[in-house]
Write an enzyme that holds these catalytic residues in place. Structure first.
Site, PDB file in Angstrom:
ATOM      1  N   PRO A  37       3.567  16.320  78.555  1.00 15.82           N
ATOM      2  CA  PRO A  37       4.023  15.859  79.865  1.00 15.82           C
ATOM      3  C   PRO A  37       4.194  14.345  79.885  1.00 15.82           C
ATOM      4  CG  PRO A  37       2.267  17.465  80.106  1.00 15.82           C
ATOM      5  CD  PRO A  37       2.356  17.151  78.643  1.00 15.82           C
ATOM      6  N   GLU A  38       5.291  13.885  80.450  1.00  9.96           N
ATOM      7  CA  GLU A  38       5.539  12.453  80.561  1.00  9.96           C
ATOM      8  C   GLU A  38       5.225  11.994  81.975  1.00  9.96           C
ATOM      9  OE1 GLU A  38       8.616  10.623  78.384  1.00  9.96           O
ATOM     10  OE2 GLU A  38       9.158  12.435  77.316  1.00  9.96           O
TER      11      GLU A  38
END
Length: 274
Positions: free
Chosen positions: A2-3
């Site tokens: 996840p960014e």
């Protein structure tokens, strides 16, 4: 992994359910994730009220008067507020049970199949070592093209590597670096020190615009990411470059190029990005 938009989506989903609530108990079903879980997590959190749910870079912090639980979702982690009676699965490693009158019977559950995430402790008034050297938040006023230009002088590394350096700016990972460089018309292979001030101004604005839009759209759907309500992100369908090597460029129609930069797959248009 996840960014920043995915982590911010998670923060926004959790905050209304956690802020102002008191913690009753902490259950650790294993002593470690990526790193050992400090004993303070189980010893200091019970009885504390969650004053805020914050994000710093890709980390989430549950702030209390005693200190903050510092969480990272790693490659496959997720956080959900669930009824405490929800059956525990093989990878449900942590339960933080809420204990107020309105909250009894609910838990914040940390699930992490690959165990690349973390749960650490930040004492009140201190900054954890993982956060000390981080650069500015990309959506803050501290991040702009002028600062990028100054920091880039004399650097021969590719501009994409420079943009992904967490000491320069936090949270601009592989997906959003590729998208911002495409929008700004800058080749990811160009040396960071050979990008002009004017082009860095355009790049910084592209980073802000793309991240803000991705957050509004719920992040990017990756193999392992779903938001706290179980819904996937919706930004993936709008990607212009990332993951589209060999596909037609959305601007000129030529085939997008693909190479590895810093051991990361990189896609760009050889005609539109210079």
């Amino acid at each position: 992994m996840p960014e920043l938009p995915e982590v911010e989506t998670t923060r926004r989903g959790l905050a209304p359910h956690l802020e102002g609530r008191r913690i009753a108990t902490v259950t650790l079903r294993r002593p470690d994730l990526r790193w050992p879980i400090p004993p303070e997590v189980a010893e200091r959190l019970p009885g504390q009220r969650i004053d805020a749910v914050r994000r710093r870079a890709k980390y989430l912090l549950l702030d209390t008067a005693a200190g903050s639980a510092l969480l990272h979702l790693g490659m496959s982690g997720s956080l959900r507020v669930l009824p405490a009676t929800t059956p525990v699965t093989a990878h449900d490693h942590v339960d933080i049970r809420l204990g107020g009158p309105k909250d009894s019977g609910r838990v914040l559950r940390f699930n992490d199949p690959r165990r690349f995430g973390c749960l650490l402790w930040q004492p009140s008034g201190e900054t954890h070592e993982l956060l000390r050297e981080l650069g500015p938040e990309p959506l803050s006023d501290d991040f702009d093209g002028d600062e990028l230009f100054v920091r880039s002088r004399g650097r021969s590394a590719p501009v994409k590597t420079f943009l992904m350096d967490q000491r320069i700016v936090v949270g601009v990972g592989n997906i959003y670096a590729a998208e911002a460089l495409f929008e700004a018309g800058i080749s990811p292979l160009r040396a960071a020190g050979r990008v002009s001030r004017e082009r860095y101004v355009v790049l910084a604005e592209a980073v802000k615009r793309i991240l803000a839009h991705a957050i509004a759209r719920g992040g990017t759907t990756l193999r392992d990411f779903i938001s706290p309500d179980g819904a996937p992100g919706y930004f993936e369908q709008e990607l212009s470059a990332y993951g589209r090597g060999g596909a037609p460029c959305p601007r000129c129609g030529r085939a997008l190029k693909q190479a590895s930069i810093g051991q990361r797959a990189t896609v760009w248009c050889g005609h539109c990005q210079r």
